[in-house]
Write a protein that holds these residues in place. Structure first.
Motif, PDB file in Angstrom:
ATOM      1  N   TRP A   1      -7.655  46.848  16.875  1.00 40.35           N
ATOM      2  CA  TRP A   1      -6.442  46.112  16.532  1.00 40.35           C
ATOM      3  C   TRP A   1      -6.516  44.682  17.042  1.00 40.35           C
ATOM      4  CZ3 TRP A   1      -2.292  47.838  13.662  1.00 40.35           C
ATOM      5  CH2 TRP A   1      -2.307  49.199  13.335  1.00 40.35           C
ATOM      6  N   THR A   2      -5.890  43.781  16.293  1.00 40.71           N
ATOM      7  CA  THR A   2      -5.711  42.406  16.728  1.00 40.71           C
ATOM      8  C   THR A   2      -4.231  42.064  16.598  1.00 40.71           C
ATOM      9  OG1 THR A   2      -6.275  41.663  14.489  1.00 40.71           O
ATOM     10  CG2 THR A   2      -8.036  41.622  16.139  1.00 40.71           C
ATOM     11  N   PRO A   3      -3.764  41.045  17.312  1.00 40.81           N
ATOM     12  CA  PRO A   3      -2.343  40.698  17.248  1.00 40.81           C
ATOM     13  C   PRO A   3      -1.882  40.455  15.818  1.00 40.81           C
ATOM     14  CG  PRO A   3      -3.363  39.581  19.102  1.00 40.81           C
ATOM     15  CD  PRO A   3      -4.476  40.236  18.332  1.00 40.81           C
ATOM     16  N   GLY A   4      -0.679  40.958  15.516  1.00 36.94           N
ATOM     17  CA  GLY A   4      -0.119  40.822  14.183  1.00 36.94           C
ATOM     18  C   GLY A   4      -0.622  41.848  13.189  1.00 36.94           C
ATOM     19  N   GLY A   5      -1.281  42.878  13.669  1.00 33.36           N
ATOM     20  CA  GLY A   5      -1.819  43.913  12.794  1.00 33.36           C
ATOM     21  C   GLY A   5      -0.732  44.721  12.105  1.00 33.36           C
ATOM     22  N   PRO A   6      -1.121  45.569  11.168  1.00 34.83           N
ATOM     23  CA  PRO A   6      -0.129  46.323  10.375  1.00 34.83           C
ATOM     24  C   PRO A   6       0.415  47.546  11.113  1.00 34.83           C
ATOM     25  CG  PRO A   6      -2.330  46.877   9.635  1.00 34.83           C
ATOM     26  CD  PRO A   6      -2.494  45.794  10.681  1.00 34.83           C
ATOM     27  N   TRP A   7       1.090  47.297  12.233  1.00 35.36           N
ATOM     28  CA  TRP A   7       1.610  48.395  13.037  1.00 35.36           C
ATOM     29  C   TRP A   7       2.639  49.216  12.271  1.00 35.36           C
ATOM     30  CZ3 TRP A   7      -1.042  49.113  17.369  1.00 35.36           C
ATOM     31  CH2 TRP A   7      -1.653  48.015  17.995  1.00 35.36           C
ATOM     32  N   ARG A   8       3.539  48.520  11.571  1.00 38.37           N
ATOM     33  CA  ARG A   8       4.588  49.234  10.854  1.00 38.37           C
ATOM     34  C   ARG A   8       3.984  50.156   9.804  1.00 38.37           C
ATOM     35  NH1 ARG A   8      10.395  47.071   8.727  1.00 38.37           N
ATOM     36  NH2 ARG A   8      10.923  48.879   7.448  1.00 38.37           N
TER      37      ARG A   8
END
Length: 425
Positions: free
Chosen positions: A95-102
């Motif tokens: 993962w990197t910041p702003g990833g598709p967590w939702r």
């Protein structure tokens, strides 16, 4: 169980034949080696070049209950396209910041968290979507890549994750880490990492973490360190029948069978005189009158240029060696005067059953590892699947249908209406 063996009526320039029957058997063999643990089949990087969706299905058919990817995009695509049975978990960890967590939460993926920034982003996404995230906390026990450092950092991450769990924002589903030198049995770092992993797991559990799975074993540890199996083993290259530790044992020694065979059709055979330069730079000059065979694959297809002058190929029943440099689209072999017809089969690597080289032979020739050899085979080479399951609910192909080829290969000359011959197992 019925299976299909696919045969194309028109040969392709090149093809990577993927034996899904071998893949299922490999997963069963790995399950037998780790009887007390669940098996995760890692299908990152398009299943190490073998095709993620067909290989994921076959792995589940072989008994894998978890699938692993590196990127969330890989995991989301797998969830959308693979048609997996209920209960099969998918985990992604890069993962990197702003990833598709939702999107990951909505797709019911297990996501890896190594630090506070990731925990904050996944909990924010969980609030937004109104669903708890499935989170696995990763410990850096010595590999030095992702993972949370032991000590205060681990204490902070575990504490924050437990508070988020009590707020209904997440479920801590796993505690995990990754070994650095498991492919070198006896390396002192293995024992050191296992000791630290147990300590970090114990700390988390003492504070109330009740994870579904604890895992640290990759393919080599699955094969050689039963004390590293815990609740789950993450098997990558071993699923595809390649030994992760060739110095310790071959694929056959570990009860595994290579899944990919790379084949091409000889494009041209011609006689040349002695002293004839071959390919760029004339690093190979014919020692006498001979015949040359043109193999229509090159580094644009994933053939390593580092194997110029050393890469082995089975042509006409004999091992040949790349003559001169590997070019972008082609390379040459010296046939030593043998007269072959254009269209003859060249096998770059396979299981070795018929005397052909293996991916490990190419790795030795190129000074790399077999992982890279199979993973780098490019998108111009269609994957042709054999031994796909046929039957109710199965993902196999039927009679008179072209076998499944990974999307993106429409430009290859696949014969429409190819026959598919059935066989039983």
């Amino acid at each position: 169980m019925n299976e299909t063996a696919t045969q194309l009526t028109a040969p392709l320039r090149a093809r990577a034949e993927i034996d899904l029957g071998a893949l299922r058997a490999n997963v069963r063999a790995l399950r037998a080696l780790a009887p007390g643990a669940a098996v995760m089949a890692v299908v990152k990087a398009d299943a190490y070049g073998h095709g993620a969706v067909p290989c994921a299905r076959a792995a589940v058919e072989g008994g894998a209950t978890w699938l692993g990817t590196a990127t969330p995009q890989e995991a989301l695509d797998l969830r959308a396209r693979a048609g997996l049975p209920d209960g099969v978990r998918i985990m992604c960890w890069l993962w990197t910041p702003g990833g598709p967590w939702r999107e990951a939460i909505e797709a019911d993926l297990d996501v890896s968290v190594s630090g506070m920034w990731a925990l904050e982003e996944v909990t924010d996404a969980a609030r937004a979507v109104g669903l708890p995230a499935r989170v696995q906390l990763k410990a850096d026990t010595g590999l030095g890549r992702s993972g949370c450092q032991p000590g205060d950092d681990w204490a902070e991450l575990v504490g924050a994750a437990l508070r988020a769990e009590s707020d209904g924002l997440l479920r801590i589903t796993g505690l995990w880490s990754h070994l650095a030198c498991a492919d070198e049995p006896g390396h002192p770092s293995i024992d050191a990492q296992l000791v630290l992993f147990r300590e970090m797991v114990a700390y988390a559990e003492e504070r109330g973490v009740r994870a579904e799975v604890r895992h640290i074993a990759n393919s080599p540890a699955t094969l050689t360190r039963s004390d590293a199996h815990f609740d789950l083993v993450r098997t990558g290259i071993a699923v595809y029948g390649i030994s992760p530790s060739p110095e310790v044992g071959s694929s056959a020694d570990f009860g595994l069978r290579p899944v990919m065979s790379l084949k091409a059709s000889v494009a041209l055979v011609k006689q040349v005189p002695g002293g004839h330069g071959v390919s760029y730079g004339h690093h190979y000059v014919t020692p006498g009158v001979t015949t040359l065979g043109l193999i229509p694959v090159g580094y644009a297809d994933g053939i390593p240029r580092h194997a110029s002058g050393t890469g082995p190929v089975l042509v006409g029943g004999k091992w040949r060696t790349v003559a001169g440099r590997v070019a972008m689209d082609q390379f040459v072999v010296d046939l030593g005067g043998d007269e072959l017809e254009a269209g003859a089969e060249a096998i770059l690597f396979g299981a070795g059953d018929h005397g052909e080289p293996t991916a490990e032979d190419w790795a030795q020739a190129a000074g790399t590892i077999a992982y890279e050899i199979v993973t780098r085979i490019g998108t111009r080479v269609p994957r042709v699947y054999v031994n796909e399951v046929v039957g109710e609910g199965g993902p196999g192909v039927g009679p008179g249908v072209v076998p499944e080829i990974i999307p993106g290969y429409e430009g290859d000359d696949v014969a429409q209406g190819s026959d598919v011959k059935r066989s039983g197992t």
